[in-house]
Write an enzyme that holds these catalytic residues in place. Structure first.
Site, mmCIF file in Angstrom:
data_model
loop_
_atom_site.group_PDB
_atom_site.id
_atom_site.type_symbol
_atom_site.label_atom_id
_atom_site.label_comp_id
_atom_site.label_asym_id
_atom_site.label_seq_id
_atom_site.Cartn_x
_atom_site.Cartn_y
_atom_site.Cartn_z
ATOM 1 N N PHE A 1 0.809 -1.225 0.000
ATOM 2 C CA PHE A 1 0.000 0.000 0.000
ATOM 3 C C PHE A 1 0.845 1.280 0.000
ATOM 4 C CE2 PHE A 1 -2.152 2.763 3.431
ATOM 5 C CZ PHE A 1 -2.720 3.630 2.509
ATOM 6 N N LEU B 1 5.987 -10.035 -2.960
ATOM 7 C CA LEU B 1 4.640 -10.216 -3.535
ATOM 8 C C LEU B 1 3.860 -11.223 -2.697
ATOM 9 C CD1 LEU B 1 5.608 -10.144 -7.334
ATOM 10 C CD2 LEU B 1 4.817 -8.256 -5.905
ATOM 11 N N THR C 1 6.160 2.410 12.744
ATOM 12 C CA THR C 1 4.779 2.713 13.120
ATOM 13 C C THR C 1 4.685 3.327 14.511
ATOM 14 O OG1 THR C 1 2.682 1.642 13.695
ATOM 15 C CG2 THR C 1 4.629 0.283 13.873
ATOM 16 N N ASP C 2 3.633 4.104 14.739
ATOM 17 C CA ASP C 2 3.407 4.656 16.090
ATOM 18 C C ASP C 2 2.983 3.568 17.075
ATOM 19 O OD1 ASP C 2 0.826 4.183 15.129
ATOM 20 O OD2 ASP C 2 0.098 6.228 15.503
ATOM 21 N N GLU C 3 2.625 2.370 16.561
ATOM 22 C CA GLU C 3 2.166 1.312 17.475
ATOM 23 C C GLU C 3 3.277 0.813 18.396
ATOM 24 O OE1 GLU C 3 -0.352 -1.726 15.902
ATOM 25 O OE2 GLU C 3 -1.370 -0.354 14.556
ATOM 26 N N LYS D 1 7.859 -4.742 15.087
ATOM 27 C CA LYS D 1 8.300 -3.444 14.545
ATOM 28 C C LYS D 1 9.220 -2.755 15.560
ATOM 29 C CE LYS D 1 7.302 -1.689 11.164
ATOM 30 N NZ LYS D 1 7.871 -1.756 9.783
ATOM 31 N N ASP E 1 -14.525 -7.716 19.657
ATOM 32 C CA ASP E 1 -13.395 -6.786 19.684
ATOM 33 C C ASP E 1 -12.082 -7.528 19.438
ATOM 34 O OD1 ASP E 1 -12.122 -4.368 19.891
ATOM 35 O OD2 ASP E 1 -12.708 -3.985 21.973
ATOM 36 N N ALA F 1 -8.371 -8.685 20.302
ATOM 37 C CA ALA F 1 -7.672 -8.960 21.570
ATOM 38 C C ALA F 1 -6.619 -7.889 21.817
ATOM 39 C CB ALA F 1 -7.012 -10.335 21.491
HETATM 40 P P1 NAD Z 1 1.341 -3.621 3.220
HETATM 41 O O1 NAD Z 1 1.037 -4.825 4.020
HETATM 42 O O2 NAD Z 1 0.298 -3.022 2.372
HETATM 43 O O3 NAD Z 1 2.602 -3.909 2.275
HETATM 44 C C1 NAD Z 1 3.747 -4.581 2.734
HETATM 45 C C2 NAD Z 1 4.573 -4.994 1.518
HETATM 46 O O4 NAD Z 1 5.751 -5.664 1.989
HETATM 47 C C3 NAD Z 1 3.836 -5.958 0.586
HETATM 48 O O5 NAD Z 1 4.013 -5.552 -0.754
HETATM 49 C C4 NAD Z 1 4.523 -7.297 0.848
HETATM 50 O O6 NAD Z 1 4.519 -8.150 -0.290
HETATM 51 C C5 NAD Z 1 5.922 -6.855 1.227
HETATM 52 N N1 NAD Z 1 6.607 -7.843 2.064
HETATM 53 C C6 NAD Z 1 6.166 -8.414 3.220
HETATM 54 N N2 NAD Z 1 7.078 -9.275 3.688
HETATM 55 C C7 NAD Z 1 8.121 -9.248 2.812
HETATM 56 C C8 NAD Z 1 9.355 -9.922 2.751
HETATM 57 N N3 NAD Z 1 9.715 -10.833 3.668
HETATM 58 N N4 NAD Z 1 10.203 -9.630 1.728
HETATM 59 C C9 NAD Z 1 9.863 -8.715 0.786
HETATM 60 N N5 NAD Z 1 8.682 -8.066 0.792
HETATM 61 C C10 NAD Z 1 7.825 -8.328 1.790
HETATM 62 O O7 NAD Z 1 1.922 -2.567 4.265
HETATM 63 P P2 NAD Z 1 1.842 -0.968 4.306
HETATM 64 O O8 NAD Z 1 0.604 -0.580 4.998
HETATM 65 O O9 NAD Z 1 2.145 -0.452 2.950
HETATM 66 O O10 NAD Z 1 3.059 -0.672 5.296
HETATM 67 C C11 NAD Z 1 4.368 -0.432 4.794
HETATM 68 C C12 NAD Z 1 5.291 -0.103 5.958
HETATM 69 O O11 NAD Z 1 4.790 1.046 6.646
HETATM 70 C C13 NAD Z 1 5.386 -1.212 7.007
HETATM 71 O O12 NAD Z 1 6.726 -1.270 7.460
HETATM 72 C C14 NAD Z 1 4.459 -0.738 8.125
HETATM 73 O O13 NAD Z 1 4.878 -1.239 9.378
HETATM 74 C C15 NAD Z 1 4.643 0.756 8.038
HETATM 75 N N6 NAD Z 1 3.499 1.567 8.505
HETATM 76 C C16 NAD Z 1 2.237 1.367 8.019
HETATM 77 C C17 NAD Z 1 1.209 2.191 8.422
HETATM 78 C C18 NAD Z 1 -0.205 2.042 7.898
HETATM 79 O O14 NAD Z 1 -1.116 2.724 8.381
HETATM 80 N N7 NAD Z 1 -0.450 1.197 6.911
HETATM 81 C C19 NAD Z 1 1.455 3.223 9.346
HETATM 82 C C20 NAD Z 1 2.764 3.390 9.836
HETATM 83 C C21 NAD Z 1 3.776 2.566 9.392
HETATM 84 O O1 DAU Z 2 -0.896 3.169 13.556
HETATM 85 C C1 DAU Z 2 -0.221 2.652 12.451
HETATM 86 C C2 DAU Z 2 -0.741 1.261 12.128
HETATM 87 O O2 DAU Z 2 -2.038 1.434 11.563
HETATM 88 C C3 DAU Z 2 0.151 0.485 11.176
HETATM 89 O O3 DAU Z 2 1.388 0.254 11.790
HETATM 90 C C4 DAU Z 2 -0.493 -0.842 10.783
HETATM 91 O O4 DAU Z 2 0.311 -1.520 9.846
HETATM 92 C C5 DAU Z 2 -1.853 -0.554 10.186
HETATM 93 O O5 DAU Z 2 -2.508 -1.761 9.858
HETATM 94 C C6 DAU Z 2 -2.693 0.255 11.173
HETATM 95 O O6 DAU Z 2 -2.992 -0.547 12.348
HETATM 96 P P1 DAU Z 2 -4.460 -0.548 13.020
HETATM 97 O O7 DAU Z 2 -4.600 -1.798 13.767
HETATM 98 O O8 DAU Z 2 -4.722 0.742 13.709
HETATM 99 O O9 DAU Z 2 -5.349 -0.544 11.661
HETATM 100 P P2 DAU Z 2 -6.645 -1.376 11.195
HETATM 101 O O10 DAU Z 2 -7.003 -0.826 9.845
HETATM 102 O O11 DAU Z 2 -6.477 -2.829 11.321
HETATM 103 O O12 DAU Z 2 -7.741 -0.906 12.252
HETATM 104 C C7 DAU Z 2 -8.021 0.460 12.499
HETATM 105 C C8 DAU Z 2 -9.006 0.518 13.658
HETATM 106 O O13 DAU Z 2 -10.271 0.000 13.225
HETATM 107 C C9 DAU Z 2 -8.594 -0.326 14.847
HETATM 108 O O14 DAU Z 2 -8.994 0.362 16.041
HETATM 109 C C10 DAU Z 2 -9.406 -1.617 14.685
HETATM 110 C C11 DAU Z 2 -10.665 -1.137 14.017
HETATM 111 N N1 DAU Z 2 -11.331 -2.076 13.080
HETATM 112 C C12 DAU Z 2 -10.574 -2.715 12.149
HETATM 113 C C13 DAU Z 2 -11.162 -3.549 11.228
HETATM 114 C C14 DAU Z 2 -10.338 -4.270 10.179
HETATM 115 C C15 DAU Z 2 -12.715 -2.234 13.124
HETATM 116 O O15 DAU Z 2 -13.419 -1.625 13.964
HETATM 117 N N2 DAU Z 2 -13.298 -3.038 12.198
HETATM 118 C C16 DAU Z 2 -12.579 -3.708 11.249
HETATM 119 O O16 DAU Z 2 -13.197 -4.438 10.427
#
Ligand code: NAD
Ligand code: DAU
Length: 335
Positions: free
Chosen positions: A11, A35, A124-126, A155, A273, A275
């Site tokens: 993404f 992939l 990530t902020d997590e 992470k 919810d 866990a």
């Molecule tokens: P995503 O799951 O959409 O994409 C992850 C990508 O990494 C995928 O294309 C997957 O094929 C690839 N990948 C996974 N394992 C791999 C491996 N072993 N070798 C090579 N490629 C691999 O994730 P995203 O949401 O795009 O997140 C990208 C980065 O940003 C992550 O490090 C995540 O922790 C961080 N991040 C995400 C968010 C968010 O809200 N999505 C917020 C803060 C930080």
């Molecule tokens: O804060 C950054 C993080 O944000 C990234 O590091 C993660 O990779 C990314 O997945 C995201 O984590 P969250 O757990 O916050 O995102 P998620 O989209 O899974 O859920 C967002 C919120 O919505 C969370 O409080 C759980 C809730 N939720 C999620 C799903 C999938 C629901 O209420 N219903 C749902 O169906």
């Protein structure tokens, strides 16, 4: 600049590659991506002719070593990213996020003996755990690490490895910890795309628990412009928190989606919810703004959400084939 982007078919990585090709014709991009279920070639189709895509794993030391040796800079996005998946099976998270980051760090360390290689590690902020719902407190780079889930623990471990490689081996790395991203090309397992595509396929959206949990939403293009700011202007060894003052509780986000899609405000189900569900994330992005001059552009959440809904409406061919399988897995968890 020759830039290696790990996880560039996911993404945030795909949006990063699109923006880089659009805005920086002087950068030659190579994507390394395994992939997995979360990364697809289709996400890079618009830039197919402009980049090189290598299908491979970040735990493959030989491959990573070769690609890093050819690069001037590495932006490391690749990771397993979904908290619910980590709760069900943490093993791939340890492998990709911890061993994978170790492998990237070792490749950068070895390549750095003969030339300069800049690394930016995306996190990530997590890693900071969660905050109370009713407090003004926000995460800063001084907040102690306190991860709650197997995802955030891996992470956090990766971040610690990066910090140690900077200190011990003088690897030229920066780190960023960002809040929740939204925008195009996000997997339909994640909250916002799941609910949008639930409505588009005639399903009812699913809210975990009461929906009081708060996330700090940022448009993916703003996250990526911050990554470029840090790559170009950041100080080695520093951690920058990325956020855009986008706090919203989940129920409010869901009701906005329902309104924008012409549905009634209660047209959704409360489900079991998550866990250990983190209550609230909130970022103080002051150093990034004040020291590096970064500013988010997509600050109107409702406009960003409307554009995201339009994108999913127009791109069913991208998400349609996987939607049923994702919902079947969720149905097992949610009962
Ligand atoms: P995503 O799951 O959409 O994409 C992850 C990508 O990494 C995928 O294309 C997957 O094929 C690839 N990948 C996974 N394992 C791999 C491996 N072993 N070798 C090579 N490629 C691999 O994730 P995203 O949401 O795009 O997140 C990208 C980065 O940003 C992550 O490090 C995540 O922790 C961080 N991040 C995400 C968010 C968010 O809200 N999505 C917020 C803060 C930080
Ligand atoms: O804060 C950054 C993080 O944000 C990234 O590091 C993660 O990779 C990314 O997945 C995201 O984590 P969250 O757990 O916050 O995102 P998620 O989209 O899974 O859920 C967002 C919120 O919505 C969370 O409080 C759980 C809730 N939720 C999620 C799903 C999938 C629901 O209420 N219903 C749902 O169906």
């Amino acid at each position: 600049m020759r830039l290696l982007v790990t996880g560039g078919a996911g993404f945030i990585g795909a949006n990063f590659v699109h923006a880089t090709v659009r805005e920086r014709p002087d950068v030659r991009v190579t994507v390394l991506d395994a992939l997995t279920y979360a990364g697809t070639r289709e996400s890079l189709a618009p830039v197919d002719d402009d980049i090189r895509l290598v299908a491979g794993d970040i735990t493959d030391a030989e491959l990573v070593g070769t690609l890093v040796a050819e690069a001037d800079a590495v932006v490391h996005f690749a990771a397993e990213t979904h908290v619910d998946n980590a709760l069900a099976d943490p093993e791939p998270f340890v492998r990709s996020n911890v061993v994978g980051t170790f492998t990237v760090l070792e490749a950068v360390r070895h390549a750095s003996t003969s030339k300069a290689v800049r690394l930016h590690h995306v996190s990530t902020d997590e890693v900071y755990g969660d905050l109370p719902l009713d407090s003004p407190e926000r995460f800063t780079d001084a907040t102690p690490y306190n991860p709650s889930s197997p995802y955030s623990a891996t992470k956090a471990a990766a971040d610690m490895l990066v910090r140690a490689w900077v200190r011990s081996y003088r690897v030229a790395a920066t780190l960023s910890n960002c809040s929740n991203n939204y925008g195009p090309y996000q997997h339909v397992e994640k909250f916002i795309p799941r609910q949008i595509t639930n409505v588009l396929t005639g399903r009812r959206p699913k809210l975990y628990g009461s929906g009081a949990n708060v996330r700090d939403w940022i448009h993916v293009d703003d996250h990526n412009s911050a990554v470029w700011h840090i790559l170009e202007r950041g100080e080695t060894g520093r951690t920058y928190l990325i956020g855009a003052d986008g706090e919203q509780d989940n129920l409010t986000v869901l009701r906005t989606i329902l309104r924008l899609m012409g549905r009634a405000p209660d047209d959704f189900d409360h489900v079991t919810d998550r866990a250990g569900h983190d209550l609230r994330y909130a970022i103080d992005p002051a150093p990034l703004r004040d020291e590096l001059g970064w500013k988010p552009e997509h600050t109107d959440f409702e406009t960003g959400l409307r554009e995201t809904i339009d994108w999913y409406r127009a791109n069913e061919s991208w998400w349609g084939p996987i939607k049923d399988a994702v919902e079947s897995r969720y149905a097992e968890r949610e009962g």
